[in-house]
Enzyme design. Structure first.
Site, PDB file in Angstrom:
ATOM      1  N   LYS A  13       0.855  -1.193   0.000  1.00 19.69           N
ATOM      2  CA  LYS A  13       0.000   0.000   0.000  1.00 19.69           C
ATOM      3  C   LYS A  13       0.881   1.229   0.000  1.00 19.69           C
ATOM      4  CE  LYS A  13      -4.068   1.889   0.156  1.00 19.69           C
ATOM      5  NZ  LYS A  13      -3.597   2.786  -0.933  1.00 19.69           N
ATOM      6  N   GLN A  42       7.129   3.972   3.973  1.00 19.22           N
ATOM      7  CA  GLN A  42       5.739   3.531   3.980  1.00 19.22           C
ATOM      8  C   GLN A  42       5.546   2.272   4.820  1.00 19.22           C
ATOM      9  OE1 GLN A  42       3.792   5.617   1.722  1.00 19.22           O
ATOM     10  NE2 GLN A  42       2.122   4.957   3.033  1.00 19.22           N
ATOM     11  N   LYS A  76       5.220   3.601   8.394  1.00 16.50           N
ATOM     12  CA  LYS A  76       4.021   4.431   8.488  1.00 16.50           C
ATOM     13  C   LYS A  76       2.769   3.560   8.504  1.00 16.50           C
ATOM     14  CE  LYS A  76       3.872   8.056   5.830  1.00 16.50           C
ATOM     15  NZ  LYS A  76       3.704   8.967   4.676  1.00 16.50           N
ATOM     16  N   LYS A 120       5.461   1.769  -2.970  1.00 15.78           N
ATOM     17  CA  LYS A 120       5.403   3.110  -3.543  1.00 15.78           C
ATOM     18  C   LYS A 120       5.687   2.994  -5.035  1.00 15.78           C
ATOM     19  CE  LYS A 120       4.625   7.348  -1.992  1.00 15.78           C
ATOM     20  NZ  LYS A 120       3.618   7.708  -0.993  1.00 15.78           N
ATOM     21  N   GLY A 138      -2.928   7.933  -4.605  1.00 16.65           N
ATOM     22  CA  GLY A 138      -2.317   9.107  -5.196  1.00 16.65           C
ATOM     23  C   GLY A 138      -1.173   9.634  -4.353  1.00 16.65           C
ATOM     24  N   ASP A 139      -0.411  10.527  -4.946  1.00 18.10           N
ATOM     25  CA  ASP A 139       0.672  11.235  -4.264  1.00 18.10           C
ATOM     26  C   ASP A 139       0.863  12.522  -5.060  1.00 18.10           C
ATOM     27  OD1 ASP A 139       2.827  10.856  -2.054  1.00 18.10           O
ATOM     28  OD2 ASP A 139       4.048  11.421  -3.775  1.00 18.10           O
ATOM     29  N   THR A 171      -4.719  13.587   5.177  1.00 19.13           N
ATOM     30  CA  THR A 171      -3.333  13.795   5.598  1.00 19.13           C
ATOM     31  C   THR A 171      -3.206  15.088   6.407  1.00 19.13           C
ATOM     32  OG1 THR A 171      -2.570  12.635   3.616  1.00 19.13           O
ATOM     33  CG2 THR A 171      -0.939  13.914   4.829  1.00 19.13           C
ATOM     34  N   ASN A 197      -2.917  20.177  -1.293  1.00 17.90           N
ATOM     35  CA  ASN A 197      -3.964  19.491  -0.552  1.00 17.90           C
ATOM     36  C   ASN A 197      -3.639  19.339   0.934  1.00 17.90           C
ATOM     37  OD1 ASN A 197      -6.445  17.900  -0.485  1.00 17.90           O
ATOM     38  ND2 ASN A 197      -5.108  16.164  -0.130  1.00 17.90           N
ATOM     39  N   SER A 220      -6.977   5.744   3.361  1.00 18.84           N
ATOM     40  CA  SER A 220      -6.980   4.837   2.207  1.00 18.84           C
ATOM     41  C   SER A 220      -7.340   3.426   2.642  1.00 18.84           C
ATOM     42  CB  SER A 220      -5.608   4.844   1.533  1.00 18.84           C
ATOM     43  OG  SER A 220      -5.426   5.984   0.733  1.00 18.84           O
TER      44      SER A 220
END
Length: 440
Positions: free
Chosen positions: A85, A106, A109, A121, A160-161, A205, A236, A372
């Protein structure tokens, strides 16, 4: 540190990846001493090597009929806790080292969220800026034509990123559905609300970042009321962090973009900033033209301003040692990372030595991936939750992350050190799962 030397040797030129690994290694000595079995089973070495690295070309045709070629990546880093993820980043700076650094971060996290998700990622050196919707659609369709074979709700679930929002996710989801002949909503997150997306995902976030700051402040008997805040960026994450900070009683006085920053002594007008950046697509300088209490500073450093709380929300290594010293001398109380690794090691050292509350990105900005995972839950149950319910769950998760970091830091002799706490808490959960699953 022979393991780290091996990382340097096996991954030459990938400075961001080296930095991320080194930061985690600095926290793990006490864990290795207390749990030598984790060293004996090679968990640390295995964590430094992704399970799978995918590199491929993405050919697409621009509006003039010319064929363009981009390079794309997906690093499926660790699946001990669940399917891979992590987001997809479309930006000219993307290369394998950036993706590996982001994927490595990630892992920890995602572990901190307590959700059943592994770390991964991906992205491409494609730049969506200046491209038409049709060009972006053609690129996303070509990207997914290769990527689809590596994805699945039980295998790898991108989101998304930077450079990848609802438009790009929609184009990729449509192509995935077209190729596979399956409506597998859980294969991508960050989708539109009309076709399986989750409430709060856009805000997650930024909101989560402020929830984490609230908990850090509470650990010292403080709160957000009356505090001044600066954020870097005006995308964002930055805008929603500013919104939530002001909802909780703070005054957000500054935001930035790549051209400079605006300072608003009365507090940012979030509605105006949102209109300028998201609806009109204009530079942040326009904000000062339309707001009498604001001034614009071209090519300025937002970290020179005196504030109580700093929220770096732009990109990696944006807040350096000199900026950290400026913030501390101006009365800083807390800083939390809304981006991935935005503070340099020198800056973090300054904050620690000054006793500043510091929330590392792998903990403080985990709200996006947490939501997510909540989207994945809703997709799996064919359900859709209200904004209030999802936001309450996000708040609960971020509070839990803070508790896990604080507890691990104290347990290993570093009370109040959220970097150490986040690294140890995330590592222990992943390591236990890896040991239980054998040498794989």
């Amino acid at each position: 540190m022979p393991i780290y030397e091996t990382v340097l040797h096996r991954n030459p030129g990938e400075s961001e990846f080296h930095q991320a690994v080194h930061e985690v290694f600095q926290s793990l000595g006490a864990v290795a001493d207390r749990h030598p079995e984790l060293v004996d089973t090679g968990v640390i070495e295995r964590l430094c090597e992704p399970e799978r690295q995918i590199i491929f070309r993405v050919p697409w045709v621009d509006d003039s009929g010319k064929v363009q070629i981009n390079r794309a990546f997906r690093v499926e880093y660790n699946s001990a806790l669940g399917p891979y993820k992590g987001g997809l980043r479309f930006h000219p700076t993307v290369y394998l080292g950036i993706v590996k650094f982001l994927g490595f971060e990630q892992i920890f996290k995602n572990a901190l969220t307590g959700m059943p998700i592994g770390g991964g990622k991906g992205g491409s050196d494609f730049d969506p800026k200046g491209k038409s919707d049709n060009e972006i659609m053609r690129f996303c369709q070509s990207f997914m034509t290769e990527m689809y074979r590596h994805l699945g709700e039980h295998t790898d679930v991108p989101a998304g990123d930077i450079g990848v929002g609802g438009r790009e996710v929609g184009y990729m989801f449509g192509q995935y559905k077209r190729i596979t002949n399956r409506y597998e909503a859980g294969v991508l997150t960050g989708k539109g609300l009309d076709y399986g997306g989750s409430m709060v995902r856009t805000e997650a976030t930024g909101f989560g970042l402020v929830y984490f700051v609230r908990e850090m402040l509470a650990s010292r008997g403080l709160d957000l009321r009356g505090k001044t805040v600066s954020v870097s960026g005006s995308g964002n994450v930055a805008i929603h962090a500013a919104l939530k900070a002001q909802e909780l009683g703070a005054t957000v006085v500054a935001a930035s973009d790549s051209q400079g920053y605006v300072y608003d002594s009365a507090g940012l007008d979030i509605d105006l900033l949102t209109e300028i950046k998201f609806q009109r697509g204009e530079r942040i300088s326009v904000y000062a033209d339309e707001r009498t209490t604001a001034t614009y500073h071209a090519a300025g450093n937002v970290w020179t301003l005196p504030v109580d709380i700093a929220l770096p929300c732009a990109t990696q290594n944006e807040l350096d040692e000199e900026s950290a010293k400026n913030l501390v001398s101006n009365g800083l109380v807390a800083v939390a990372e809304g981006a991935n690794m935005p503070c340099t090691p020198g800056a973090i050292k300054v904050f620690n030595e000054a006793g500043i509350l510091f929330g590392p990105g792998k903990a403080a900005n985990a709200g996006g991936v947490a939501t997510s995972a909540l989207e994945m839950q809703q997709n799996a149950s064919r359900d859709s939750w209200s904004f209030k319910r999802t936001d309450a769950k996000l708040d609960e998760i971020m509070t839990g992350i803070h508790e896990a970091c604080a507890r691990a830091a104290a347990d290993f002799g570093s009370p109040g050190d959220y970097v150490t706490g986040a690294n140890i808490a995330g590592f222990q959960r992943v390591a236990r799962a890896m040991v239980a699953q054998g040498v794989v």
